[in-house]
Design a protein around this motif. Structure first.
Motif, PDB file in Angstrom:
ATOM      1  N   LEU A 118       0.857  -1.182   0.000  1.00  0.00           N
ATOM      2  CA  LEU A 118       0.000   0.000   0.000  1.00  0.00           C
ATOM      3  C   LEU A 118       0.894   1.233   0.000  1.00  0.00           C
ATOM      4  CD1 LEU A 118      -2.714   1.478   0.212  1.00  0.00           C
ATOM      5  CD2 LEU A 118      -2.549   1.227   2.696  1.00  0.00           C
ATOM      6  N   THR A 119       0.664   2.110  -0.984  1.00  0.00           N
ATOM      7  CA  THR A 119       1.390   3.372  -1.096  1.00  0.00           C
ATOM      8  C   THR A 119       0.366   4.494  -1.049  1.00  0.00           C
ATOM      9  OG1 THR A 119       3.015   2.306  -2.537  1.00  0.00           O
ATOM     10  CG2 THR A 119       3.009   4.708  -2.499  1.00  0.00           C
ATOM     11  N   SER A 120       0.639   5.507  -0.241  1.00  0.00           N
ATOM     12  CA  SER A 120      -0.273   6.642  -0.151  1.00  0.00           C
ATOM     13  C   SER A 120       0.182   7.779  -1.061  1.00  0.00           C
ATOM     14  CB  SER A 120      -0.342   7.145   1.296  1.00  0.00           C
ATOM     15  OG  SER A 120       0.923   7.619   1.719  1.00  0.00           O
ATOM     16  N   GLY A 121      -0.750   8.668  -1.325  1.00  0.00           N
ATOM     17  CA  GLY A 121      -0.493   9.922  -2.028  1.00  0.00           C
ATOM     18  C   GLY A 121      -1.368  10.962  -1.357  1.00  0.00           C
ATOM     19  N   VAL A 122      -1.010  11.301  -0.123  1.00  0.00           N
ATOM     20  CA  VAL A 122      -1.826  12.175   0.721  1.00  0.00           C
ATOM     21  C   VAL A 122      -0.950  13.286   1.282  1.00  0.00           C
ATOM     22  CG1 VAL A 122      -3.381  10.278   1.350  1.00  0.00           C
ATOM     23  CG2 VAL A 122      -1.397  10.754   2.795  1.00  0.00           C
TER      24      VAL A 122
ATOM     25  N   ILE B 147      -1.362   8.701   9.843  1.00  0.00           N
ATOM     26  CA  ILE B 147      -2.704   8.140  10.029  1.00  0.00           C
ATOM     27  C   ILE B 147      -2.952   7.029   9.017  1.00  0.00           C
ATOM     28  CG2 ILE B 147      -5.178   8.656   9.911  1.00  0.00           C
ATOM     29  CD1 ILE B 147      -4.371  11.524  10.927  1.00  0.00           C
ATOM     30  N   VAL B 148      -2.587   7.264   7.765  1.00  0.00           N
ATOM     31  CA  VAL B 148      -2.770   6.231   6.735  1.00  0.00           C
ATOM     32  C   VAL B 148      -1.886   5.021   7.055  1.00  0.00           C
ATOM     33  CG1 VAL B 148      -2.659   5.698   4.272  1.00  0.00           C
ATOM     34  CG2 VAL B 148      -3.433   7.946   5.010  1.00  0.00           C
ATOM     35  N   ARG B 149      -0.694   5.259   7.573  1.00  0.00           N
ATOM     36  CA  ARG B 149       0.186   4.154   7.969  1.00  0.00           C
ATOM     37  C   ARG B 149      -0.492   3.308   9.066  1.00  0.00           C
ATOM     38  NH1 ARG B 149       4.466   6.757  10.037  1.00  0.00           N
ATOM     39  NH2 ARG B 149       5.363   7.114   7.993  1.00  0.00           N
TER      40      ARG B 149
ATOM     41  N   ILE C 255      -4.504  -3.907   7.704  1.00  0.00           N
ATOM     42  CA  ILE C 255      -4.513  -4.864   6.599  1.00  0.00           C
ATOM     43  C   ILE C 255      -3.179  -5.593   6.460  1.00  0.00           C
ATOM     44  CG2 ILE C 255      -6.389  -3.720   5.355  1.00  0.00           C
ATOM     45  CD1 ILE C 255      -4.265  -2.581   3.419  1.00  0.00           C
ATOM     46  N   ALA C 256      -2.223  -5.274   7.324  1.00  0.00           N
ATOM     47  CA  ALA C 256      -0.926  -5.963   7.298  1.00  0.00           C
ATOM     48  C   ALA C 256      -1.070  -7.478   7.466  1.00  0.00           C
ATOM     49  CB  ALA C 256       0.009  -5.383   8.359  1.00  0.00           C
ATOM     50  N   PRO C 257      -2.008  -7.970   8.306  1.00  0.00           N
ATOM     51  CA  PRO C 257      -2.164  -9.430   8.418  1.00  0.00           C
ATOM     52  C   PRO C 257      -2.565 -10.108   7.099  1.00  0.00           C
ATOM     53  CG  PRO C 257      -3.176  -8.358  10.301  1.00  0.00           C
ATOM     54  CD  PRO C 257      -2.811  -7.270   9.314  1.00  0.00           C
ATOM     55  N   LEU C 258      -3.026  -9.329   6.128  1.00  0.00           N
ATOM     56  CA  LEU C 258      -3.368  -9.876   4.811  1.00  0.00           C
ATOM     57  C   LEU C 258      -2.130  -9.989   3.921  1.00  0.00           C
ATOM     58  CD1 LEU C 258      -6.632  -7.825   4.087  1.00  0.00           C
ATOM     59  CD2 LEU C 258      -6.464 -10.180   4.928  1.00  0.00           C
ATOM     60  N   GLY C 259      -0.981  -9.623   4.457  1.00  0.00           N
ATOM     61  CA  GLY C 259       0.265  -9.678   3.689  1.00  0.00           C
ATOM     62  C   GLY C 259       0.571  -8.391   2.956  1.00  0.00           C
ATOM     63  N   VAL C 260      -0.028  -7.288   3.397  1.00  0.00           N
ATOM     64  CA  VAL C 260       0.142  -6.001   2.734  1.00  0.00           C
ATOM     65  C   VAL C 260       1.213  -5.195   3.468  1.00  0.00           C
ATOM     66  CG1 VAL C 260      -0.990  -3.880   1.963  1.00  0.00           C
ATOM     67  CG2 VAL C 260      -2.280  -6.033   2.030  1.00  0.00           C
ATOM     68  N   ALA C 261       2.287  -4.863   2.760  1.00  0.00           N
ATOM     69  CA  ALA C 261       3.375  -4.065   3.323  1.00  0.00           C
ATOM     70  C   ALA C 261       3.101  -2.584   3.083  1.00  0.00           C
ATOM     71  CB  ALA C 261       4.699  -4.456   2.677  1.00  0.00           C
TER      72      ALA C 261
ATOM     73  N   TYR D  76      -9.142 -11.359  -0.343  1.00  0.00           N
ATOM     74  CA  TYR D  76      -8.110 -10.495   0.234  1.00  0.00           C
ATOM     75  C   TYR D  76      -8.236  -9.080  -0.317  1.00  0.00           C
ATOM     76  CZ  TYR D  76      -5.357 -14.038   2.710  1.00  0.00           C
ATOM     77  OH  TYR D  76      -4.938 -14.978   3.595  1.00  0.00           O
ATOM     78  N   LEU D  77      -8.409  -8.960  -1.633  1.00  0.00           N
ATOM     79  CA  LEU D  77      -8.593  -7.643  -2.255  1.00  0.00           C
ATOM     80  C   LEU D  77      -9.786  -6.918  -1.636  1.00  0.00           C
ATOM     81  CD1 LEU D  77      -8.159  -8.525  -6.037  1.00  0.00           C
ATOM     82  CD2 LEU D  77      -6.831  -6.806  -4.830  1.00  0.00           C
ATOM     83  N   THR D  78     -10.900  -7.617  -1.562  1.00  0.00           N
ATOM     84  CA  THR D  78     -12.129  -7.029  -1.038  1.00  0.00           C
ATOM     85  C   THR D  78     -11.951  -6.591   0.406  1.00  0.00           C
ATOM     86  OG1 THR D  78     -13.440  -8.375  -2.551  1.00  0.00           O
ATOM     87  CG2 THR D  78     -14.596  -7.443  -0.661  1.00  0.00           C
ATOM     88  N   ALA D  79     -11.354  -7.448   1.222  1.00  0.00           N
ATOM     89  CA  ALA D  79     -11.154  -7.122   2.638  1.00  0.00           C
ATOM     90  C   ALA D  79     -10.250  -5.905   2.804  1.00  0.00           C
ATOM     91  CB  ALA D  79     -10.567  -8.320   3.374  1.00  0.00           C
ATOM     92  N   ALA D  80      -9.182  -5.835   2.037  1.00  0.00           N
ATOM     93  CA  ALA D  80      -8.247  -4.710   2.154  1.00  0.00           C
ATOM     94  C   ALA D  80      -8.920  -3.399   1.753  1.00  0.00           C
ATOM     95  CB  ALA D  80      -7.005  -4.963   1.304  1.00  0.00           C
TER      96      ALA D  80
END
Length: 164
Positions: A64-68, A75-77, A83-89, A143-147
């Motif tokens: 996950l990359t932000s553009g905020v 806050i976004v971090r 969602i990190a438990p879904l394997g999202v860095a 996984y996509l939907t949950a994230a």
């Protein structure tokens, strides 16, 4: 995105802000749909709280990359930790504009998120007669939907300006 919106819509507690799912046509021939939307809503882009797009097939999200706005990155971090438990860095880049269609709105000032996906198998079928839903892994789609549902529910619930 539609599954994430449906999931949020079925929750008992609805978020305080609206979630808009945008569907565009004619991306590959010049982003025609999103350009028309951007032109039609030119004075309203600042009302778009946060945008993202699923455009990498059905592969699992890995980053996950932000553009905020810089002040909102922490806050976004924190949102991303859910969602990190879904394997999202988390990526510290903070340079997301949104993928494909959404990048038009990102360049127009809409804060954005990019969800990096595993697209290894996607381009074996992309825009061929075999580009059908049976190629999508149901587990990866969950996984996509949950994230997406998690992040956008939180964004719609918080009283935060994500602007750059």
């Amino acid at each position: 995105m539609m599954a994430a919106a449906a999931m949020i819509g079925q929750m008992e507690g609805q978020p305080r802000r609206s979630i808009r799912v945008l569907l565009f046509g004619a991306e590959e021939i010049g982003l025609v749909g999103v350009r028309a939307y951007a032109q039609q809503h030119e004075g309203e882009i600042s009302n778009h709280l946060l945008g993202a797009e699923v455009d990498g097939g059905g592969g699992r999200i890995h980053t996950l990359t932000s553009g905020v706005g810089e002040a909102v990155v922490p806050i976004v971090r924190e949102m991303a930790r859910l969602i990190a438990p879904l394997g999202v860095a988390w990526s510290d880049a903070n340079d997301a504009l949104g993928a494909s269609d959404m990048s038009v709105l990102g360049r127009a000032g809409m804060p954005a998120l990019n969800f990096g996906q595993n697209s290894n198998r996607y381009f074996a079928y992309h825009h061929t007669p075999n580009d059908t839903f049976d190629k999508i892994s149901p587990e990866d789609m969950r996984y996509l939907t949950a994230a997406y549902a998690t992040i956008f529910y939180l964004a719609a619930e918080m009283d935060i300006d994500f602007s750059r």
